[in-house]
Enzyme design. Structure first.
Site, short mmCIF file in Angstrom:
data_model
loop_
_atom_site.label_atom_id
_atom_site.label_comp_id
_atom_site.label_asym_id
_atom_site.label_seq_id
_atom_site.Cartn_x
_atom_site.Cartn_y
_atom_site.Cartn_z
N CYS A 36 0.81 -1.23 0.00
CA CYS A 36 0.00 0.00 0.00
C CYS A 36 0.84 1.27 0.00
O CYS A 36 0.53 2.23 -0.70
CB CYS A 36 -0.99 -0.01 1.15
SG CYS A 36 -0.30 -0.20 2.80
N ASP A 243 -7.50 5.45 -1.63
CA ASP A 243 -7.18 4.24 -0.87
C ASP A 243 -6.67 3.16 -1.81
O ASP A 243 -7.38 2.75 -2.74
CB ASP A 243 -8.44 3.75 -0.14
CG ASP A 243 -8.17 2.63 0.85
OD1 ASP A 243 -7.04 2.10 0.86
OD2 ASP A 243 -9.09 2.27 1.60
N HIS A 245 -6.15 0.05 -1.09
CA HIS A 245 -6.46 -1.29 -0.57
C HIS A 245 -7.61 -1.96 -1.33
O HIS A 245 -8.61 -2.39 -0.75
CB HIS A 245 -6.77 -1.21 0.92
CG HIS A 245 -5.63 -0.70 1.73
ND1 HIS A 245 -5.43 0.65 1.98
CD2 HIS A 245 -4.60 -1.34 2.32
CE1 HIS A 245 -4.35 0.80 2.71
NE2 HIS A 245 -3.82 -0.39 2.93
#
Length: 356
Positions: A36, A243, A245
Protein backbone atom coordinates in the site's frame (compact mmCIF):
# COMPACT_ATOMS: atom_id res chain seq x y z
CA UNK A 1 -19.24 18.23 -5.14
CA UNK A 2 -18.93 17.59 -8.88
CA UNK A 3 -15.68 19.56 -8.97
CA UNK A 4 -14.25 17.48 -6.11
CA UNK A 5 -15.26 14.23 -7.85
CA UNK A 6 -13.72 15.38 -11.14
CA UNK A 7 -10.54 16.32 -9.32
CA UNK A 8 -10.37 12.95 -7.55
CA UNK A 9 -11.23 10.95 -10.67
CA UNK A 10 -8.47 12.66 -12.64
CA UNK A 11 -5.79 11.59 -10.16
CA UNK A 12 -3.96 8.39 -11.01
CA UNK A 13 -5.21 5.71 -8.63
CA UNK A 14 -2.71 2.91 -8.02
CA UNK A 15 -3.99 -0.04 -6.01
CA UNK A 16 -2.97 -3.56 -5.12
CA UNK A 17 -2.67 -5.74 -8.23
CA UNK A 18 -2.51 -9.48 -8.79
CA UNK A 19 -1.21 -11.83 -11.48
CA UNK A 20 1.66 -9.62 -12.58
CA UNK A 21 5.08 -11.08 -13.55
CA UNK A 22 7.01 -12.28 -10.48
CA UNK A 23 9.12 -9.55 -8.90
CA UNK A 24 12.76 -10.41 -9.49
CA UNK A 25 11.71 -13.41 -11.59
CA UNK A 26 10.79 -15.62 -8.64
CA UNK A 27 9.14 -13.24 -6.17
CA UNK A 28 5.53 -12.23 -5.44
CA UNK A 29 2.93 -11.93 -8.20
CA UNK A 30 0.66 -9.74 -6.06
CA UNK A 31 1.29 -6.94 -3.57
CA UNK A 32 -1.92 -7.43 -1.61
CA UNK A 33 -1.25 -6.90 2.09
CA UNK A 34 2.17 -5.24 1.77
CA UNK A 35 2.29 -2.82 -1.15
CA UNK A 36 0.00 0.00 0.00
CA UNK A 37 2.76 2.53 0.75
CA UNK A 38 4.50 1.65 -2.50
CA UNK A 39 1.23 2.37 -4.32
CA UNK A 40 0.87 5.66 -2.46
CA UNK A 41 4.38 6.56 -3.60
CA UNK A 42 3.31 5.80 -7.15
CA UNK A 43 0.24 8.01 -6.77
CA UNK A 44 2.22 10.99 -5.50
CA UNK A 45 4.77 10.62 -8.29
CA UNK A 46 2.02 10.00 -10.85
CA UNK A 47 0.43 13.32 -9.91
CA UNK A 48 3.82 15.02 -10.23
CA UNK A 49 4.26 13.63 -13.76
CA UNK A 50 0.71 14.58 -14.77
CA UNK A 51 1.35 18.17 -13.72
CA UNK A 52 4.74 18.15 -15.40
CA UNK A 53 3.61 16.79 -18.77
CA UNK A 54 -0.13 17.54 -18.95
CA UNK A 55 -0.55 20.57 -16.70
CA UNK A 56 -2.24 21.14 -13.34
CA UNK A 57 -5.66 21.75 -14.94
CA UNK A 58 -5.71 18.50 -16.92
CA UNK A 59 -8.79 16.33 -16.34
CA UNK A 60 -9.33 12.70 -17.28
CA UNK A 61 -12.27 12.09 -19.66
CA UNK A 62 -13.15 8.49 -20.35
CA UNK A 63 -14.75 9.38 -23.68
CA UNK A 64 -11.80 11.34 -25.06
CA UNK A 65 -8.78 9.77 -26.79
CA UNK A 66 -5.80 9.95 -24.42
CA UNK A 67 -2.82 12.14 -25.14
CA UNK A 68 0.50 10.51 -25.95
CA UNK A 69 2.09 11.98 -22.82
CA UNK A 70 -0.63 10.42 -20.67
CA UNK A 71 0.03 6.97 -22.13
CA UNK A 72 3.76 7.43 -21.53
CA UNK A 73 3.06 8.28 -17.87
CA UNK A 74 0.84 5.22 -17.39
CA UNK A 75 3.44 2.96 -19.01
CA UNK A 76 6.00 4.08 -16.43
CA UNK A 77 3.84 2.58 -13.66
CA UNK A 78 2.65 -0.69 -15.21
CA UNK A 79 3.47 -3.76 -13.12
CA UNK A 80 6.45 -5.02 -15.09
CA UNK A 81 10.17 -4.97 -14.48
CA UNK A 82 11.08 -2.33 -17.08
CA UNK A 83 8.69 0.43 -15.97
CA UNK A 84 10.54 3.43 -14.54
CA UNK A 85 8.29 3.54 -11.47
CA UNK A 86 6.74 0.06 -11.51
CA UNK A 87 6.07 -1.85 -8.33
CA UNK A 88 8.88 -4.16 -9.41
CA UNK A 89 11.40 -1.31 -9.55
CA UNK A 90 10.27 0.21 -6.24
CA UNK A 91 10.33 -3.15 -4.42
CA UNK A 92 13.76 -4.08 -5.74
CA UNK A 93 15.26 -0.64 -5.13
CA UNK A 94 13.93 -0.85 -1.57
CA UNK A 95 16.35 -3.69 -0.86
CA UNK A 96 19.10 -1.06 -0.79
CA UNK A 97 17.08 0.77 1.88
CA UNK A 98 17.00 -2.34 4.06
CA UNK A 99 13.55 -3.55 2.99
CA UNK A 100 13.16 -7.07 1.66
CA UNK A 101 10.70 -7.63 -1.18
CA UNK A 102 7.24 -8.03 0.32
CA UNK A 103 8.01 -5.95 3.41
CA UNK A 104 5.88 -2.94 4.29
CA UNK A 105 7.39 0.51 3.70
CA UNK A 106 7.05 3.70 5.71
CA UNK A 107 6.84 7.20 4.17
CA UNK A 108 10.58 7.87 4.40
CA UNK A 109 11.57 4.61 2.73
CA UNK A 110 9.32 5.16 -0.28
CA UNK A 111 10.58 8.75 -0.55
CA UNK A 112 14.20 7.57 -0.65
CA UNK A 113 13.39 4.96 -3.31
CA UNK A 114 11.54 7.44 -5.54
CA UNK A 115 14.55 9.75 -5.30
CA UNK A 116 16.79 7.00 -6.64
CA UNK A 117 14.45 5.93 -9.44
CA UNK A 118 13.85 9.48 -10.72
CA UNK A 119 17.52 9.71 -11.73
CA UNK A 120 16.84 7.38 -14.66
CA UNK A 121 13.79 9.30 -15.99
CA UNK A 122 15.41 11.65 -18.51
CA UNK A 123 12.01 12.52 -20.01
CA UNK A 124 10.62 14.14 -16.87
CA UNK A 125 13.94 15.57 -15.64
CA UNK A 126 12.70 15.88 -12.06
CA UNK A 127 15.10 16.67 -9.26
CA UNK A 128 13.90 14.77 -6.18
CA UNK A 129 14.93 15.91 -2.72
CA UNK A 130 14.08 14.21 0.58
CA UNK A 131 14.36 16.67 3.47
CA UNK A 132 15.61 14.81 6.53
CA UNK A 133 15.36 15.56 10.25
CA UNK A 134 12.28 17.78 9.82
CA UNK A 135 14.47 20.39 8.13
CA UNK A 136 14.41 21.91 4.63
CA UNK A 137 17.85 23.33 3.86
CA UNK A 138 17.68 26.12 1.27
CA UNK A 139 21.34 25.62 0.29
CA UNK A 140 20.65 21.96 -0.57
CA UNK A 141 17.69 22.91 -2.79
CA UNK A 142 19.83 25.43 -4.68
CA UNK A 143 22.60 22.89 -5.26
CA UNK A 144 20.16 20.31 -6.51
CA UNK A 145 18.02 22.53 -8.76
CA UNK A 146 20.83 24.86 -9.89
CA UNK A 147 23.83 22.49 -9.92
CA UNK A 148 25.85 24.80 -12.18
CA UNK A 149 26.18 27.33 -9.35
CA UNK A 150 29.03 27.23 -6.87
CA UNK A 151 28.41 27.30 -3.12
CA UNK A 152 28.38 31.09 -3.12
CA UNK A 153 25.69 31.22 -5.80
CA UNK A 154 27.89 32.23 -8.75
CA UNK A 155 27.90 30.36 -12.03
CA UNK A 156 30.76 27.86 -12.06
CA UNK A 157 30.03 25.64 -15.06
CA UNK A 158 28.41 25.96 -18.43
CA UNK A 159 25.54 23.73 -19.46
CA UNK A 160 26.66 21.45 -22.25
CA UNK A 161 24.24 20.02 -24.77
CA UNK A 162 21.14 21.48 -23.14
CA UNK A 163 18.66 19.36 -21.25
CA UNK A 164 18.15 15.66 -22.07
CA UNK A 165 15.41 14.90 -24.55
CA UNK A 166 13.07 11.99 -25.12
CA UNK A 167 12.77 10.65 -28.65
CA UNK A 168 14.56 13.75 -29.89
CA UNK A 169 11.93 16.26 -28.80
CA UNK A 170 10.43 17.96 -25.77
CA UNK A 171 6.71 17.30 -25.36
CA UNK A 172 3.67 18.50 -23.47
CA UNK A 173 3.41 21.03 -20.70
CA UNK A 174 7.02 20.39 -19.70
CA UNK A 175 8.22 21.79 -23.02
CA UNK A 176 9.07 25.08 -21.34
CA UNK A 177 11.58 27.37 -22.93
CA UNK A 178 14.92 25.60 -22.68
CA UNK A 179 16.36 28.71 -21.07
CA UNK A 180 13.86 28.32 -18.21
CA UNK A 181 14.50 24.63 -17.59
CA UNK A 182 18.22 25.34 -17.83
CA UNK A 183 17.95 27.82 -14.97
CA UNK A 184 15.99 25.57 -12.62
CA UNK A 185 15.57 21.80 -12.51
CA UNK A 186 11.92 21.10 -11.60
CA UNK A 187 11.84 19.88 -8.02
CA UNK A 188 9.85 17.19 -6.26
CA UNK A 189 10.27 17.92 -2.55
CA UNK A 190 9.38 15.17 -0.06
CA UNK A 191 9.44 15.99 3.64
CA UNK A 192 9.08 12.92 5.92
CA UNK A 193 7.74 14.05 9.31
CA UNK A 194 6.68 12.66 12.64
CA UNK A 195 4.00 14.85 14.20
CA UNK A 196 3.59 13.00 17.50
CA UNK A 197 4.26 9.66 19.16
CA UNK A 198 1.23 7.40 18.73
CA UNK A 199 -1.26 10.13 17.70
CA UNK A 200 -0.92 13.38 15.83
CA UNK A 201 -0.25 16.38 18.08
CA UNK A 202 -3.27 18.64 17.70
CA UNK A 203 -0.97 21.66 17.55
CA UNK A 204 -0.01 20.56 14.00
CA UNK A 205 -3.54 20.18 12.63
CA UNK A 206 -3.99 23.71 11.27
CA UNK A 207 -0.51 23.63 9.74
CA UNK A 208 -1.30 20.31 8.08
CA UNK A 209 -4.46 21.80 6.57
CA UNK A 210 -2.44 24.69 5.20
CA UNK A 211 -0.27 22.20 3.29
CA UNK A 212 -3.20 21.33 1.06
CA UNK A 213 -3.95 24.99 0.30
CA UNK A 214 -0.70 25.62 -1.56
CA UNK A 215 -1.12 25.21 -5.34
CA UNK A 216 2.26 23.49 -5.40
CA UNK A 217 1.08 20.80 -2.95
CA UNK A 218 0.82 17.25 -4.25
CA UNK A 219 -0.66 16.03 -0.98
CA UNK A 220 0.46 13.83 1.88
CA UNK A 221 1.26 10.13 2.11
CA UNK A 222 0.58 8.43 5.43
CA UNK A 223 -2.45 6.86 7.04
CA UNK A 224 -2.49 4.40 9.89
CA UNK A 225 0.14 1.87 11.02
CA UNK A 226 0.72 -0.59 8.14
CA UNK A 227 -2.24 0.95 6.32
CA UNK A 228 -1.17 3.72 3.93
CA UNK A 229 -3.32 6.28 2.09
CA UNK A 230 -2.74 9.19 -0.28
CA UNK A 231 -4.32 12.34 1.16
CA UNK A 232 -5.20 14.97 -1.45
CA UNK A 233 -7.25 17.55 0.47
CA UNK A 234 -9.65 18.18 3.31
CA UNK A 235 -13.23 19.28 3.98
CA UNK A 236 -13.82 20.69 7.44
CA UNK A 237 -12.11 18.32 9.85
CA UNK A 238 -12.01 15.41 7.41
CA UNK A 239 -9.15 14.46 5.12
CA UNK A 240 -9.97 13.28 1.59
CA UNK A 241 -7.83 10.41 0.36
CA UNK A 242 -7.33 7.74 -2.28
CA UNK A 243 -7.18 4.24 -0.87
CA UNK A 244 -4.90 1.64 -2.49
CA UNK A 245 -6.46 -1.29 -0.57
CA UNK A 246 -8.39 -2.75 -3.52
CA UNK A 247 -6.93 -5.71 -5.41
CA UNK A 248 -7.36 -5.50 -9.18
CA UNK A 249 -5.94 -7.66 -12.00
CA UNK A 250 -2.67 -6.48 -13.53
CA UNK A 251 -3.08 -4.52 -16.77
CA UNK A 252 -1.32 -5.32 -20.02
CA UNK A 253 -0.99 -2.77 -22.86
CA UNK A 254 -3.05 -3.44 -25.99
CA UNK A 255 -1.46 -4.36 -29.32
CA UNK A 256 -1.64 -0.69 -30.38
CA UNK A 257 0.31 0.26 -27.22
CA UNK A 258 -2.75 1.87 -25.65
CA UNK A 259 -3.33 1.13 -21.96
CA UNK A 260 -6.81 0.21 -20.65
CA UNK A 261 -7.00 2.89 -17.98
CA UNK A 262 -10.44 2.69 -16.35
CA UNK A 263 -9.00 0.91 -13.31
CA UNK A 264 -6.38 3.63 -12.86
CA UNK A 265 -8.99 6.24 -11.93
CA UNK A 266 -11.19 6.13 -8.82
CA UNK A 267 -14.73 6.72 -10.13
CA UNK A 268 -16.60 6.73 -6.83
CA UNK A 269 -16.74 9.40 -4.10
CA UNK A 270 -13.42 9.73 -2.27
CA UNK A 271 -12.76 8.20 1.13
CA UNK A 272 -12.69 10.41 4.22
CA UNK A 273 -10.91 10.24 7.58
CA UNK A 274 -11.08 12.57 10.56
CA UNK A 275 -7.82 14.48 10.68
CA UNK A 276 -7.14 13.36 14.27
CA UNK A 277 -7.09 9.71 13.14
CA UNK A 278 -4.09 10.05 10.83
CA UNK A 279 -0.89 8.37 11.98
CA UNK A 280 1.73 10.96 13.01
CA UNK A 281 4.29 9.52 10.57
CA UNK A 282 3.67 11.19 7.19
CA UNK A 283 5.45 12.68 4.20
CA UNK A 284 4.41 16.08 2.82
CA UNK A 285 5.07 16.49 -0.91
CA UNK A 286 5.44 19.58 -3.10
CA UNK A 287 6.24 20.01 -6.79
CA UNK A 288 8.11 23.17 -7.72
CA UNK A 289 8.21 23.44 -11.48
CA UNK A 290 9.97 26.81 -11.60
CA UNK A 291 12.24 28.90 -9.43
CA UNK A 292 9.35 31.37 -8.96
CA UNK A 293 7.29 28.57 -7.37
CA UNK A 294 10.15 27.80 -5.00
CA UNK A 295 10.43 31.46 -4.00
CA UNK A 296 6.67 31.61 -3.37
CA UNK A 297 6.60 28.44 -1.27
CA UNK A 298 9.69 29.50 0.65
CA UNK A 299 7.99 32.77 1.51
CA UNK A 300 4.82 31.06 2.67
CA UNK A 301 6.70 28.56 4.77
CA UNK A 302 8.55 31.40 6.46
CA UNK A 303 5.25 32.96 7.53
CA UNK A 304 3.04 30.17 8.86
CA UNK A 305 -0.33 31.71 9.66
CA UNK A 306 -1.50 29.41 12.44
CA UNK A 307 -0.51 26.26 14.25
CA UNK A 308 2.86 24.78 15.08
CA UNK A 309 5.39 24.61 12.20
CA UNK A 310 5.85 21.00 11.07
CA UNK A 311 9.45 21.50 9.96
CA UNK A 312 12.25 24.04 9.91
CA UNK A 313 13.35 26.10 6.92
CA UNK A 314 17.04 27.02 7.26
CA UNK A 315 19.59 28.65 4.97
CA UNK A 316 22.49 26.26 5.52
CA UNK A 317 22.98 22.73 6.70
CA UNK A 318 23.05 22.61 10.52
CA UNK A 319 26.37 21.48 11.97
CA UNK A 320 24.75 18.52 13.76
CA UNK A 321 23.74 16.90 10.45
CA UNK A 322 25.83 13.79 9.91
CA UNK A 323 25.55 13.48 6.15
CA UNK A 324 27.97 15.01 3.70
CA UNK A 325 26.86 17.50 1.08
CA UNK A 326 28.26 15.06 -1.45
CA UNK A 327 25.05 13.04 -1.25
CA UNK A 328 23.37 15.83 -3.20
CA UNK A 329 25.45 15.03 -6.27
CA UNK A 330 23.36 11.96 -6.96
CA UNK A 331 24.35 9.80 -9.88
CA UNK A 332 23.12 6.34 -10.91
CA UNK A 333 25.77 4.38 -9.02
CA UNK A 334 24.28 5.74 -5.77
CA UNK A 335 27.59 5.27 -3.94
CA UNK A 336 27.12 8.56 -2.09
CA UNK A 337 23.44 8.05 -1.38
CA UNK A 338 24.04 4.64 0.08
CA UNK A 339 26.38 6.19 2.65
CA UNK A 340 23.72 8.57 3.90
CA UNK A 341 23.38 8.10 7.64
CA UNK A 342 20.07 9.33 9.05
CA UNK A 343 19.90 10.59 12.60
CA UNK A 344 16.45 9.10 12.86
CA UNK A 345 14.12 7.24 10.55
CA UNK A 346 11.22 6.59 12.80
CA UNK A 347 8.34 5.64 10.59
CA UNK A 348 8.88 1.89 10.70
CA UNK A 349 10.11 1.57 14.26
CA UNK A 350 8.29 0.42 17.37
CA UNK A 351 8.48 2.80 20.28
CA UNK A 352 8.42 2.13 24.00
CA UNK A 353 8.08 4.95 26.51
CA UNK A 354 10.16 4.26 29.58
CA UNK A 355 9.29 5.56 33.03
CA UNK A 356 12.15 7.28 34.78
Amino acid sequence: ADNILSHVTSRLWFTYRKNFPPIGGTGPTSDTGWGCMLRCGQMILGEALVRRHLGQDWRWMRSQPPREEYISILNAFLDKKDGYYSLHQIAQMGVGEGKSIGQWYGPNTVAQVLKKLAVFDSWSRLAVHVAMDNTVVIEEIKRLCMPWLDYGGAACVELQGGMPERNGCLEGACALAEEETALWKPLLLLIPLRLGLSDINEAYIETLKQCFQLPQSLGVIGGKPNHAHYFIGYVGEELIYLDPHTTQPAVEPCEDSQVPDDTYHCQHPPCRMHICEIDPSIAVVRELETRAMWVEVKGRLSHTRAGLPMFELVDCQPSHFACSVDVLNLNPDFSDSDRLERFFDSEDEEFEILSL
